[in-house]
Design a protein around this motif. Structure first.
Motif, PDB file in Angstrom:
ATOM      1  N   THR A 185     -47.953  28.429  16.142  1.00 30.34           N
ATOM      2  CA  THR A 185     -49.283  28.436  16.743  1.00 30.34           C
ATOM      3  C   THR A 185     -49.602  29.772  17.403  1.00 30.34           C
ATOM      4  O   THR A 185     -50.629  30.400  17.105  1.00 30.34           O
ATOM      5  CB  THR A 185     -49.399  27.303  17.779  1.00 30.34           C
ATOM      6  OG1 THR A 185     -49.106  26.053  17.146  1.00 30.34           O
ATOM      7  CG2 THR A 185     -50.793  27.253  18.377  1.00 30.34           C
ATOM      8  N   HIS A 205     -43.073  24.853  16.793  1.00 34.66           N
ATOM      9  CA  HIS A 205     -44.515  24.635  16.805  1.00 34.66           C
ATOM     10  C   HIS A 205     -45.221  25.755  17.572  1.00 34.66           C
ATOM     11  O   HIS A 205     -46.280  26.245  17.156  1.00 34.66           O
ATOM     12  CB  HIS A 205     -44.816  23.274  17.442  1.00 34.66           C
ATOM     13  CG  HIS A 205     -46.263  22.905  17.443  1.00 34.66           C
ATOM     14  ND1 HIS A 205     -47.105  23.201  18.507  1.00 34.66           N
ATOM     15  CD2 HIS A 205     -47.037  22.283  16.510  1.00 34.66           C
ATOM     16  CE1 HIS A 205     -48.309  22.758  18.231  1.00 34.66           C
ATOM     17  NE2 HIS A 205     -48.305  22.202  17.034  1.00 34.66           N
ATOM     18  N   LEU A 224     -50.105  27.801  11.698  1.00 32.35           N
ATOM     19  CA  LEU A 224     -50.603  26.444  11.875  1.00 32.35           C
ATOM     20  C   LEU A 224     -52.115  26.392  12.118  1.00 32.35           C
ATOM     21  O   LEU A 224     -52.812  25.593  11.466  1.00 32.35           O
ATOM     22  CB  LEU A 224     -49.843  25.753  13.009  1.00 32.35           C
ATOM     23  CG  LEU A 224     -49.992  24.240  13.081  1.00 32.35           C
ATOM     24  CD1 LEU A 224     -49.649  23.579  11.758  1.00 32.35           C
ATOM     25  CD2 LEU A 224     -49.111  23.672  14.189  1.00 32.35           C
ATOM     26  N   VAL A 250     -53.430  18.391  10.123  1.00 38.23           N
ATOM     27  CA  VAL A 250     -51.975  18.378  10.250  1.00 38.23           C
ATOM     28  C   VAL A 250     -51.595  17.457  11.396  1.00 38.23           C
ATOM     29  O   VAL A 250     -52.091  17.607  12.517  1.00 38.23           O
ATOM     30  CB  VAL A 250     -51.408  19.786  10.511  1.00 38.23           C
ATOM     31  CG1 VAL A 250     -49.889  19.729  10.672  1.00 38.23           C
ATOM     32  CG2 VAL A 250     -51.792  20.736   9.380  1.00 38.23           C
ATOM     33  N   SER A 251     -50.741  16.501  11.119  1.00 37.55           N
ATOM     34  CA  SER A 251     -50.235  15.596  12.139  1.00 37.55           C
ATOM     35  C   SER A 251     -48.846  16.059  12.533  1.00 37.55           C
ATOM     36  O   SER A 251     -47.902  15.962  11.741  1.00 37.55           O
ATOM     37  CB  SER A 251     -50.191  14.163  11.597  1.00 37.55           C
ATOM     38  OG  SER A 251     -49.539  13.301  12.498  1.00 37.55           O
ATOM     39  N   TRP A 252     -48.736  16.615  13.755  1.00 42.46           N
ATOM     40  CA  TRP A 252     -47.453  17.156  14.212  1.00 42.46           C
ATOM     41  C   TRP A 252     -46.693  16.115  15.019  1.00 42.46           C
ATOM     42  O   TRP A 252     -47.215  15.555  15.983  1.00 42.46           O
ATOM     43  CB  TRP A 252     -47.670  18.402  15.068  1.00 42.46           C
ATOM     44  CG  TRP A 252     -46.422  18.877  15.769  1.00 42.46           C
ATOM     45  CD1 TRP A 252     -45.199  19.100  15.209  1.00 42.46           C
ATOM     46  CD2 TRP A 252     -46.274  19.173  17.164  1.00 42.46           C
ATOM     47  NE1 TRP A 252     -44.293  19.533  16.156  1.00 42.46           N
ATOM     48  CE2 TRP A 252     -44.927  19.583  17.367  1.00 42.46           C
ATOM     49  CE3 TRP A 252     -47.152  19.144  18.260  1.00 42.46           C
ATOM     50  CZ2 TRP A 252     -44.441  19.952  18.624  1.00 42.46           C
ATOM     51  CZ3 TRP A 252     -46.664  19.523  19.510  1.00 42.46           C
ATOM     52  CH2 TRP A 252     -45.323  19.919  19.694  1.00 42.46           C
ATOM     53  N   THR A 253     -45.446  15.872  14.605  1.00 42.07           N
ATOM     54  CA  THR A 253     -44.537  15.023  15.370  1.00 42.07           C
ATOM     55  C   THR A 253     -43.465  15.912  15.992  1.00 42.07           C
ATOM     56  O   THR A 253     -42.711  16.562  15.247  1.00 42.07           O
ATOM     57  CB  THR A 253     -43.868  13.960  14.482  1.00 42.07           C
ATOM     58  OG1 THR A 253     -44.878  13.120  13.918  1.00 42.07           O
ATOM     59  CG2 THR A 253     -42.893  13.118  15.284  1.00 42.07           C
ATOM     60  N   GLU A 267     -54.751  24.479   9.642  1.00 39.31           N
ATOM     61  CA  GLU A 267     -55.603  23.410  10.169  1.00 39.31           C
ATOM     62  C   GLU A 267     -57.088  23.644   9.903  1.00 39.31           C
ATOM     63  O   GLU A 267     -57.898  22.734  10.045  1.00 39.31           O
ATOM     64  CB  GLU A 267     -55.338  23.234  11.661  1.00 39.31           C
ATOM     65  CG  GLU A 267     -53.982  22.590  11.928  1.00 39.31           C
ATOM     66  CD  GLU A 267     -53.633  22.549  13.405  1.00 39.31           C
ATOM     67  OE1 GLU A 267     -54.069  23.456  14.146  1.00 39.31           O
ATOM     68  OE2 GLU A 267     -52.924  21.609  13.811  1.00 39.31           O
ATOM     69  N   THR A 281     -41.751  28.624   6.244  1.00 36.93           N
ATOM     70  CA  THR A 281     -43.047  28.086   6.685  1.00 36.93           C
ATOM     71  C   THR A 281     -44.259  28.629   5.932  1.00 36.93           C
ATOM     72  O   THR A 281     -45.326  28.016   5.987  1.00 36.93           O
ATOM     73  CB  THR A 281     -43.250  28.353   8.186  1.00 36.93           C
ATOM     74  OG1 THR A 281     -43.200  29.771   8.430  1.00 36.93           O
ATOM     75  CG2 THR A 281     -42.173  27.667   9.020  1.00 36.93           C
ATOM     76  N   ARG A 338     -48.074  15.656   7.214  1.00 38.21           N
ATOM     77  CA  ARG A 338     -47.237  15.265   8.349  1.00 38.21           C
ATOM     78  C   ARG A 338     -46.200  16.351   8.548  1.00 38.21           C
ATOM     79  O   ARG A 338     -45.457  16.683   7.618  1.00 38.21           O
ATOM     80  CB  ARG A 338     -46.542  13.932   8.080  1.00 38.21           C
ATOM     81  CG  ARG A 338     -47.453  12.730   8.001  1.00 38.21           C
ATOM     82  CD  ARG A 338     -46.654  11.502   7.580  1.00 38.21           C
ATOM     83  NE  ARG A 338     -45.635  11.148   8.570  1.00 38.21           N
ATOM     84  CZ  ARG A 338     -44.549  10.419   8.283  1.00 38.21           C
ATOM     85  NH1 ARG A 338     -44.323  10.011   7.043  1.00 38.21           N
ATOM     86  NH2 ARG A 338     -43.695  10.104   9.235  1.00 38.21           N
ATOM     87  N   LEU A 339     -46.136  16.883   9.748  1.00 36.24           N
ATOM     88  CA  LEU A 339     -45.222  17.984  10.046  1.00 36.24           C
ATOM     89  C   LEU A 339     -44.300  17.588  11.188  1.00 36.24           C
ATOM     90  O   LEU A 339     -44.755  17.189  12.261  1.00 36.24           O
ATOM     91  CB  LEU A 339     -46.018  19.234  10.428  1.00 36.24           C
ATOM     92  CG  LEU A 339     -45.198  20.480  10.768  1.00 36.24           C
ATOM     93  CD1 LEU A 339     -44.458  20.992   9.530  1.00 36.24           C
ATOM     94  CD2 LEU A 339     -46.100  21.570  11.342  1.00 36.24           C
TER      95      LEU A 339
END
Length: 289
Positions: free
Chosen positions: A114, A110, A120, A129-132, A124, A89, A102-103
């Motif tokens: 965080t 996550h 993270l 960052v778009s977390w899925t 940011e 990471t 995209r993550l």
């Protein structure tokens, strides 16, 4: 589907900067190739690529992906994480110049990024960052003709950040499918449980954890106290026969620790791996599946 091994080594790479073991000496002398830290890229067509884990060596690794030809954009579609370990990471922060990332990561990973390492929130501050959320056993599409299904890989490895060590999804593997072909990416596995073996069966290519050859590898060499299992990795010597018996057409060991004698071409351990029909990954190895 094309799979490119961007980095074949475990955390620290091979040679590791502060290690003088036999393998590291061989690499420095030119007798064995150097390897960067663990990451792979997958593409359904050789044009759009997806990055699995972002190692501290990520900038050099993605230089081999299709070049950006105008403006600024991200040369891969997304980053998918198997866990929140630093060697998988730290590279996220090095991608901070991206217009956006995209993550894909489990809620457990996550939370570590965080509330644990804090990587993270740091990233940011530089780029969106778009977390899925990745839910084990739920299939999802990555791009046209490319889909993934994560599966839980149980571990008892200590959580360095004091978060819930029993949380599901701390470590996952991925089964990646394109056009009927299936690849399993499993760079960290502590035990080949019946559930994990079931997720592997029937795949066309298995990319599997090869961190240490023996459980006592580091303590025996005087390079650490922890065994391979305590670090969350099944020793290759104890899992090789079981893996080779799965009738998978191609088996490639990666996430190789700098101490692993498999890294030496003329070692008995490399010979045993080869005799079982498996391979030892190197940086830049490209597979057509």
């Amino acid at each position: 589907m094309r799979v490119r091994i961007l980095g074949a080594a475990a955390g620290g790479g091979s040679p590791q900067w502060n290690c003088g073991c036999a393998v590291c000496r061989a690499v420095r002398s030119g007798a064995a190739p150097a390897r960067t830290q663990s990451s792979v890229a997958v593409s359904p067509d050789g044009r759009e690529w997806f990055l699995f884990n972002a190692s501290p060596d990520v900038l050099g690794q993605i230089a081999g992906l299709p070049a950006v030809t105008g403006g600024r954009r991200t040369p891969f579609g997304a980053v998918l994480l198997t866990d929140a370990e630093l060697d998988h990471t730290l590279g996220l922060v090095l991608l901070r110049e991206a217009p956006g990332l995209r993550l894909f990561a489990t809620p457990a990973a996550h939370k570590t990024l965080t509330d644990g390492s804090g990587l993270l929130p740091l990233l940011e501050r530089y780029c969106p960052v778009s977390w899925t959320p990745v839910v084990p056993e739920a299939e999802f599409a990555l791009g046209e003709n490319l889909s993934c299904r994560a599966f839980d890989v149980p571990t008892t490895k200590r959580d360095r950040f004091g978060l819930d060590p029993r949380a599901p999804g701390r470590v996952v593997g991925y089964r990646i499918t394109s056009g009927g072909a299936g690849v399993v990416y499993l760079p960290g596995v502590q035990a080949l449980t019946p559930a994990v073996l079931e997720r592997i069966r029937g795949c066309d290519c298995l990319l599997i954890d090869g961190t240490c050859w023996s459980d006592d590898e580091l303590p025996r060499l005087g390079l650490g106290r922890k065994t391979s299992r305590e670090m969350g990795h099944l020793p290759v010597s104890e899992g090789l026969a079981l893996v080779a018996g799965l009738d998978v057409p191609r088996i490639v060991y990666l996430h190789l620790n700098n101490t692993n004698p498999m890294l030496l071409h003329d070692s008995p351990e490399r010979g045993i791996v080869t005799d079982h029909g498996a391979e030892v990954a190197f940086d830049g190895l490209e597979l057509e599946v």
